[in-house]
Scaffold this motif. Structure first.
Motif, PDB file in Angstrom:
ATOM      1  N   THR A  56      -4.975  11.327   0.499  1.00 21.08           N
ATOM      2  CA  THR A  56      -4.840  11.030  -0.932  1.00 21.08           C
ATOM      3  C   THR A  56      -5.247  12.184  -1.829  1.00 21.08           C
TER       4      THR A  56
ATOM      5  N   PRO B 230      -8.064  -0.411  -1.722  1.00 24.32           N
ATOM      6  CA  PRO B 230      -7.462  -0.501  -3.058  1.00 24.32           C
ATOM      7  C   PRO B 230      -8.067   0.462  -4.075  1.00 24.32           C
TER       8      PRO B 230
ATOM      9  N   LEU C  57      -5.841  -4.551  -6.555  1.00 23.65           N
ATOM     10  CA  LEU C  57      -4.717  -3.739  -7.023  1.00 23.65           C
ATOM     11  C   LEU C  57      -4.176  -4.251  -8.352  1.00 23.65           C
TER      12      LEU C  57
ATOM     13  N   LEU D 149       0.832  -1.190   0.000  1.00 22.46           N
ATOM     14  CA  LEU D 149       0.000   0.000   0.000  1.00 22.46           C
ATOM     15  C   LEU D 149       0.874   1.250   0.000  1.00 22.46           C
ATOM     16  N   ILE D 150       0.335   2.322  -0.568  1.00 26.04           N
ATOM     17  CA  ILE D 150       1.093   3.567  -0.658  1.00 26.04           C
ATOM     18  C   ILE D 150       1.140   4.270   0.696  1.00 26.04           C
TER      19      ILE D 150
ATOM     20  N   GLN E 290      -6.254   3.618  -3.647  1.00 29.14           N
ATOM     21  CA  GLN E 290      -4.883   3.527  -4.160  1.00 29.14           C
ATOM     22  C   GLN E 290      -4.859   3.582  -5.688  1.00 29.14           C
TER      23      GLN E 290
ATOM     24  N   HIS F 216      -5.651   7.151  -6.766  1.00 27.76           N
ATOM     25  CA  HIS F 216      -4.577   8.076  -6.390  1.00 27.76           C
ATOM     26  C   HIS F 216      -3.433   8.001  -7.388  1.00 27.76           C
ATOM     27  N   ALA F 217      -3.187   6.826  -7.930  1.00 27.66           N
ATOM     28  CA  ALA F 217      -2.084   6.641  -8.877  1.00 27.66           C
ATOM     29  C   ALA F 217      -2.305   7.435 -10.160  1.00 27.66           C
TER      30      ALA F 217
ATOM     31  N   TYR G 150      -9.678   6.401   5.292  1.00 28.45           N
ATOM     32  CA  TYR G 150      -8.549   5.782   4.598  1.00 28.45           C
ATOM     33  C   TYR G 150      -7.969   6.697   3.515  1.00 28.45           C
TER      34      TYR G 150
ATOM     35  N   ILE H 184      -1.989   6.055   2.360  1.00 26.30           N
ATOM     36  CA  ILE H 184      -2.987   5.149   2.932  1.00 26.30           C
ATOM     37  C   ILE H 184      -2.449   4.487   4.190  1.00 26.30           C
TER      38      ILE H 184
END
Length: 443
Positions: free
Chosen positions: A101, A58, A36, A8-9, A61, A64-65, A97, A12
Motif C-alpha cells: 500500500t 480496512p 469501510l 478489498l483493494i 484501505q 490508501h484511498a 497486510y 491488500i
C-alpha cells in the motif's frame, strides 16, 4: 465467503494471498464492511477471533484511498493497546497486510530506548500503534501530534481497565480531533466498559462474535486432578509426548512462571518465561524463539500472554487454574485459532477445585477428566487440603479461598463434576491423537 467478497483493494488482497489467508473470520466479515463505510464500531470479540485483522485491513484501505503526497506524512490513524506484546503483534499485522500500500506505520511502547521510535516518528508515519504510557510521554516531549487523526482504535478495552490505564486513555481522548472514526474492541462488555465506549463512539455499528462465556468447539479440553507438589512431574511427563510440538503454559504469578521454566530446563525441555518483570528485549527474544520453535515451552502470566499470536499452536496448558473464569477462556483461546484445532489441558489441585467449578459454570459444560496418569489425587488428598483451607480461613490466612466440594471426598475426583472421562490406553492421555492441523487458514 472470501476476502474478495469484501470489496478489498488489490494491494491488500495480494498481501493476504501472500500470507495464505483466504477466508475472513466472522468478526472480520462483519466489521470490515462497516469500517469501510466509515461507521464507528463497538466490537465484542474474544482473543483468537481475528480481531486485529478486522480493523487493520480496512484502516489500510481507507488511508490508501487518500493517496498521500510524498513527504506529507502525518499520523492519520492511532491504535491504542494495553501491552507491548499486543502492540508488536498489531504492528506485524499492519506490515503484512499493508505491504503493497505504500503506507508507513510504527510501534511505540515503554521499557526500551525511545530513540528508534522517535527516529521513525520524525521520518513520518501514517499509522501509529502505541501503548498509553509511552504515547503520553512522547506527546509531552512534542514528538507526536495527534491533530490529524482520522481513525482511532481502542483495542482490548477491558484489559486497559484491568491494568489501570483508564486515566491515560482519557488523557489521549482529550487531544484527539472531535471529528474522527472510532473503533472500540473489548472481549467483555461490563458496565464500566460500556460507559467508556459511550464517551468515544457515535451511533456505532455493533459487532459481537463468540462471547467470552464460550470456548471454541475446535479446542479439545481436559483436566488432570493432581497434587500441587506433583504438577512439575506431571508436566514433564506430558512433554514426553512427541505430539506436543509447542506448549504455552500459564501460571498465576511471575515467580511461578520463572520457577516452571527453570524446572523444565533442568528436565531437558527447552523452556523460557515471559512476564512483566522481564526486559523488553528478553520478552521479544523469548516470543521469537517460541514462534520459530527454538523454544518448545513458553511459560507466561496472563497479562504478558495477551498479545501472543502464534500460528498452529498445538497446546495450551494451565499449570495453575485462574481464579477468574473468564481468564480461562482467554488462555485457551491462544490455541484453536481461526478455525484450527487445538488442545487445552488443565492441572487442578484440591484448593483449585472451586476455580474449576466456576469455569465449568461459565462455559456451560463439564471439562473431561483424564484419570489415568502417574500422579492422581486421592480422596485423602482432597480431605487434607480442605482441612488446611478451613484452618487457614479460621486464622485469617489466605482468606479468599473457597472450600472444595465435599463430594470430592468420596470420589477422589475433585468435586464430583460430570466426568466425561477421557482415558488414553492407561497413560496420561497424551497418546490420544487429536488432529491439530488447521484446515483453511484465516487472518
Amino acid at each position: 465467503m472470501t476476502f474478495e467478497n469484501l470489496n478489498l483493494i488489490e494491494p491488500i488482497l495480494k498481501a493476504l494471498q501472500n500470507e495464505g489467508y483466504t477466508n475472513p473470520t466472522p468478526i472480520q466479515a462483519q466489521a470490515i464492511p462497516y469500517i469501510l463505510q466509515q461507521k464507528d464500531i463497538l466490537g465484542c470479540a474474544q482473543t483468537g477471533t481475528g480481531k486485529t485483522a478486522a480493523f487493520s485491513i480496512p484502516i489500510l484501505q481507507l488511508l490508501h484511498a487518500q493517496q498521500p503526497q510524498k513527504g506529507n506524512k502525518t499520523i492519520k490513524a492511532l491504535v491504542l493497546t494495553p501491552t507491548r506484546e499486543l502492540a508488536i503483534q498489531i504492528g506485524e499485522s499492519m506490515a503484512a497486510y499493508g505491504k503493497y500500500t505504500g503506507l508507513k506505520h510504527t510501534v511505540i511502547f515503554g521499557g526500551v530506548s525511545q530513540k528508534a521510535q522517535t527516529d521513525a516518528l520524525r521520518a513520518g508515519v501514517d499509522i501509529l500503534v502505541a501503548t498509553p504510557g509511552r504515547l503520553l510521554d512522547l506527546m509531552a516531549q512534542k514528538y507526536i501530534n495527534l491533530n490529524h487523526i482520522q481513525l482511532f482504535v481502542l483495542d482490548e478495552a477491558d484489559r486497559m481497565l484491568d491494568m489501570g490505564f483508564v486515566h491515560d486513555v482519557k488523557k489521549v481522548l482529550k487531544v484527539l480531533p472531535e471529528k474522527k472514526q472510532s473503533l472500540f474492541f473489548s472481549a467483555t462488555m461490563a458496565p464500566e466498559i460500556m460507559k467508556l465506549a459511550d464517551t468515544i463512539l457515535v451511533n456505532p455499528a455493533k459487532v459481537e462474535v463468540t462471547p467470552v462465556s464460550s470456548t471454541a468447539n475446535t479446542i479439545k479440553q481436559a483436566v488432570y486432578y493432581v497434587k500441587k507438589g506433583d504438577k512439575k512431574n506431571l508436566l514433564i511427563h506430558l512433554l514426553k509426548d512427541g505430539d506436543i510440538d509447542r506448549a504455552l503454559v500459564f501460571t498465576r504469578t511471575k515467580h511461578g512462571a520463572d520457577r516452571v521454566a527453570k524446572d523444565m530446563t533442568k528436565a531437558g525441555v527447552q523452556a523460557e518465561a515471559i512476564h512483566g518483570n522481564k526486559s523488553q528485549n528478553a520478552r521479544v527474544r523469548a516470543l521469537s524463539n517460541f514462534k520459530s520453535s527454538q523454544t518448545r515451552v513458553l511459560v507466561a502470566t496472563d497479562i504478558a500472554a495477551r498479545g501472543i499470536d502464534v500460528d498452529d499452536l498445538s497446546h495450551v496448558i494451565n499449570y495453575e487454574l485462574p481464579n477468574e473464569p473468564e481468564t480461562y477462556v482467554h488462555r485457551i483461546g491462544r490455541t484453536g485459532r481461526a478455525g484450527a484445532s487445538g488442545v487445552a489441558l488443565s492441572f487442578c489441585d484440591a484448593e483449585e477445585t472451586p476455580y474449576l467449578v466456576g469455569i465449568q459454570k461459565l462455559i456451560n459444560k463439564s471439562v473431561p477428566v483424564i484419570e489415568n496418569h502417574p500422579y492422581p489425587m486421592t480422596a485423602k488428598d482432597f480431605a487434607e487440603a480442605a482441612s488446611t483451607v478451613k484452618q487457614q480461613k479460621q486464622h485469617g490466612g489466605r482468606g479468599g479461598r473457597t472450600r472444595p466440594n465435599n463430594s470430592s471426598r468420596s470420589t477422589g475426583n475433585g468435586g464430583g463434576n460430570t466426568r466425561n472421562t477421557t482415558s488414553a490406553n492407561g497413560n496420561s492421555g497424551g497418546n490420544r491423537r487429536w488432529d491439530n492441523k488447521p484446515k483453511t487458514r484465516q487472518a
